[in-house]
Design a protein around this motif. Structure first.
Motif, PDB file in Angstrom:
ATOM      1  N   GLY A  99     -37.676  21.954  -9.539  1.00 45.08           N
ATOM      2  CA  GLY A  99     -37.942  21.351  -8.241  1.00 45.08           C
ATOM      3  C   GLY A  99     -36.925  20.614  -7.401  1.00 45.08           C
ATOM      4  O   GLY A  99     -36.979  20.319  -6.256  1.00 45.08           O
ATOM      5  N   VAL A 100     -35.611  20.710  -8.110  1.00 44.34           N
ATOM      6  CA  VAL A 100     -34.392  20.136  -7.757  1.00 44.34           C
ATOM      7  C   VAL A 100     -33.705  21.229  -6.842  1.00 44.34           C
ATOM      8  O   VAL A 100     -33.264  22.176  -7.713  1.00 44.34           O
ATOM      9  N   ALA A 101     -33.269  21.172  -5.701  1.00 43.55           N
ATOM     10  CA  ALA A 101     -32.397  22.323  -5.198  1.00 43.55           C
ATOM     11  C   ALA A 101     -30.754  21.759  -5.369  1.00 43.55           C
ATOM     12  O   ALA A 101     -30.526  20.653  -5.015  1.00 43.55           O
ATOM     13  N   PHE A 102     -30.235  22.618  -5.945  1.00 41.61           N
ATOM     14  CA  PHE A 102     -28.734  22.507  -6.470  1.00 41.61           C
ATOM     15  C   PHE A 102     -27.877  23.616  -5.741  1.00 41.61           C
ATOM     16  O   PHE A 102     -28.039  24.840  -6.516  1.00 41.61           O
ATOM     17  N   ASP A 103     -27.083  23.407  -4.858  1.00 41.17           N
ATOM     18  CA  ASP A 103     -26.083  24.293  -4.729  1.00 41.17           C
ATOM     19  C   ASP A 103     -24.939  24.356  -5.764  1.00 41.17           C
ATOM     20  O   ASP A 103     -24.109  23.154  -5.878  1.00 41.17           O
ATOM     21  N   TYR A 104     -24.665  25.563  -5.986  1.00 45.30           N
ATOM     22  CA  TYR A 104     -23.623  25.464  -7.120  1.00 45.30           C
ATOM     23  C   TYR A 104     -22.317  25.590  -6.654  1.00 45.30           C
ATOM     24  O   TYR A 104     -21.634  26.871  -6.210  1.00 45.30           O
ATOM     25  N   THR A 105     -21.545  24.596  -5.985  1.00 38.45           N
ATOM     26  CA  THR A 105     -20.318  24.367  -5.421  1.00 38.45           C
ATOM     27  C   THR A 105     -19.642  23.619  -6.187  1.00 38.45           C
ATOM     28  O   THR A 105     -19.836  22.704  -7.095  1.00 38.45           O
ATOM     29  N   PHE A 106     -18.140  23.631  -6.265  1.00 38.11           N
ATOM     30  CA  PHE A 106     -17.385  22.688  -7.061  1.00 38.11           C
ATOM     31  C   PHE A 106     -17.253  21.259  -6.445  1.00 38.11           C
ATOM     32  O   PHE A 106     -17.252  20.430  -7.193  1.00 38.11           O
ATOM     33  N   ASP A 107     -17.664  21.156  -4.950  1.00 33.14           N
ATOM     34  CA  ASP A 107     -17.960  19.670  -4.506  1.00 33.14           C
ATOM     35  C   ASP A 107     -19.152  19.180  -5.135  1.00 33.14           C
ATOM     36  O   ASP A 107     -19.064  17.850  -5.553  1.00 33.14           O
ATOM     37  N   ASN A 108     -20.372  19.943  -5.458  1.00 37.63           N
ATOM     38  CA  ASN A 108     -21.472  19.521  -6.032  1.00 37.63           C
ATOM     39  C   ASN A 108     -21.298  19.183  -7.559  1.00 37.63           C
ATOM     40  O   ASN A 108     -21.690  18.145  -7.807  1.00 37.63           O
ATOM     41  N   VAL A 109     -20.621  20.129  -8.121  1.00 38.08           N
ATOM     42  CA  VAL A 109     -20.463  19.902  -9.512  1.00 38.08           C
ATOM     43  C   VAL A 109     -19.600  18.500  -9.857  1.00 38.08           C
ATOM     44  O   VAL A 109     -19.962  17.766 -10.624  1.00 38.08           O
ATOM     45  N   ALA A 110     -18.505  18.431  -8.927  1.00 33.38           N
ATOM     46  CA  ALA A 110     -17.694  17.234  -9.153  1.00 33.38           C
ATOM     47  C   ALA A 110     -18.587  15.841  -8.735  1.00 33.38           C
ATOM     48  O   ALA A 110     -18.283  15.018  -9.287  1.00 33.38           O
ATOM     49  N   SER A 111     -19.141  16.016  -7.826  1.00 31.29           N
ATOM     50  CA  SER A 111     -20.125  15.005  -7.463  1.00 31.29           C
ATOM     51  C   SER A 111     -21.232  14.445  -8.618  1.00 31.29           C
ATOM     52  O   SER A 111     -21.207  13.052  -8.720  1.00 31.29           O
ATOM     53  N   VAL A 112     -21.920  15.229  -9.509  1.00 27.26           N
ATOM     54  CA  VAL A 112     -22.526  15.155 -10.554  1.00 27.26           C
ATOM     55  C   VAL A 112     -21.759  14.407 -11.718  1.00 27.26           C
ATOM     56  O   VAL A 112     -22.137  13.451 -12.193  1.00 27.26           O
ATOM     57  N   ILE A 113     -20.482  15.089 -11.962  1.00 31.34           N
ATOM     58  CA  ILE A 113     -19.691  14.487 -12.879  1.00 31.34           C
ATOM     59  C   ILE A 113     -19.187  13.143 -12.644  1.00 31.34           C
ATOM     60  O   ILE A 113     -18.979  12.173 -13.321  1.00 31.34           O
ATOM     61  N   ASP A 114     -18.762  13.020 -11.350  1.00 33.93           N
ATOM     62  CA  ASP A 114     -18.199  11.480 -10.972  1.00 33.93           C
ATOM     63  C   ASP A 114     -19.660  10.515 -10.971  1.00 33.93           C
ATOM     64  O   ASP A 114     -19.296   9.447 -11.536  1.00 33.93           O
ATOM     65  N   ALA A 115     -20.629  10.787 -10.799  1.00 37.09           N
ATOM     66  CA  ALA A 115     -21.879   9.998 -10.840  1.00 37.09           C
ATOM     67  C   ALA A 115     -21.845   9.645 -12.254  1.00 37.09           C
ATOM     68  O   ALA A 115     -22.443   8.675 -12.808  1.00 37.09           O
ATOM     69  N   PHE A 116     -21.912  10.626 -13.201  1.00 34.42           N
ATOM     70  CA  PHE A 116     -22.020  10.792 -14.477  1.00 34.42           C
ATOM     71  C   PHE A 116     -20.777   9.556 -15.140  1.00 34.42           C
ATOM     72  O   PHE A 116     -21.378   8.861 -15.964  1.00 34.42           O
ATOM     73  N   THR A 117     -19.695   9.852 -14.826  1.00 36.01           N
ATOM     74  CA  THR A 117     -18.658   8.719 -15.313  1.00 36.01           C
ATOM     75  C   THR A 117     -19.099   7.151 -14.893  1.00 36.01           C
ATOM     76  O   THR A 117     -19.078   6.440 -15.668  1.00 36.01           O
TER      77      THR A 117
END
Length: 315
Positions: A99-117
């Motif tokens: 149910g989560v919409a996720f666009d596979y861009t490097f900006d979005n991937v980096a946003s997830v990893i930044d929040a993960f840190t």
């Protein structure tokens, strides 16, 4: 790699390299924990090991891989460092929740990893980047320059001159993102092509564990090829953002080690040498290896990395 890294081979490699780092005491290998974290609607799988109060090292994998590529490096680094290796969205065991919409861009991937840190409490950390992990890491560095204690780039490109002729199809698709040009990128995701990226430029392919590329192909089959196509098409955004990372290097001069498989069919040795242009402190080392140098030269990379971190990362 013919066998898992061990402390004896690490110490031997360090001695051969003339390392001045203190010897790693013989002790049981650090336990590796396998966990998940809910980040922005993405279930991020990660590996973690080492003392919780030790300096942190974030390992970022690339295309055709996952945190599995660090399976032997993690226990070595964890003797003295807190080591965390997530699977990027679209790879390995990381999954976007239903149910989560996720666009596979490097900006979005980096946003997830930044929040993960942030979720993991990484206020300051060194990064080891490889392939796709590099543009993710560069975004983290530009956004949080004072958090980055050191950079290890293993065939993680940041310069135009590091891109080989093998990027021709991608460049065409970046310039003209038509359905036809996008479709031409599908072949990069086939099992044969994934395996080729592991074996090309390798002197002795019997050193490469087959499950490494088999697991990568299985993840693509499970998650789907389209996210990979999206990221290949978006890779041009990384090239456009190179100047921002160069400015970061010039201003902050972080300790940097570029350790490079010199036979990489995608990222040329010139890309490693280029780090010294913006950061005179950068150290460059070449290995007689291909793109996935850690699969054949893991002990040497671990020894170099330990010596480098011990010199540059404060405790």
């Amino acid at each position: 790699m013919r066998s898992a890294m061990n402390l004896q081979s690490l110490l031997l490699a360090a001695a051969t390299l003339g390392s001045t780092a203190p010897a790693v005491a013989a002790q049981p290998a650090a336990q590796v924990h396998y966990r998940t974290a809910d980040i922005q609607g993405v279930s991020v799988f990660y590996r973690e090991a080492g003392p919780a109060d030790a300096p942190a090292v974030l390992l970022l994998h690339g295309f055709g891989a996952s945190s599995h590529m660090f399976r032997d490096l993690i226990p070595v680094l964890a003797q003295r460092y807190r080591v965390i290796a997530p699977d990027l969205p679209g790879f390995g065991q990381t999954t976007v929740k239903p149910g989560v919409a996720f666009d596979y861009t490097f900006d979005n991937v980096a946003s997830v990893i930044d929040a993960f840190t942030v979720d993991k409490g990484l206020d300051r950390y060194a990064i080891y980047v490889f392939d796709y992990g590099a543009p993710v890491g560069w975004r983290l560095a530009v956004a949080n320059p004072k958090k980055i204690t050191a950079i290890v780039s293993q065939n993680g490109n940041a310069y135009e001159e590091g891109l080989s002729a093998g990027w021709a199809d991608m460049r065409k698709a970046w310039a003209e993102p038509t359905a036809e040009n996008r479709e031409a990128l599908r072949r990069f995701n086939t099992p044969d092509m994934i395996k080729w990226q592991y074996t090309e430029g390798v002197r002795d392919t019997s050193l490469i564990a087959p499950e490494s590329y088999q697991l990568a192909s299985a993840a693509i089959a499970r998650i789907g090829v389209e996210p990979q196509m999206d990221l290949l098409l978006d890779y041009g955004s990384n090239v456009r953002q190179y100047p921002q990372f160069h400015a970061f290097l010039r201003q902050y001069q972080p300790p940097t080690l570029a350790i490079w498989g010199k036979n990489d069919p995608f990222f040329l040795p010139a890309g490693a040498e280029a780090f010294k242009r913006d950061n005179p402190r950068a150290e460059v080392r070449f290995l007689d290896a291909g793109h996935f140098a850690i699969e054949t030269h893991g002990d040497e990379i671990a020894a170099r990395m330990m010596e480098f971190l011990d010199r540059n990362v404060s405790r």
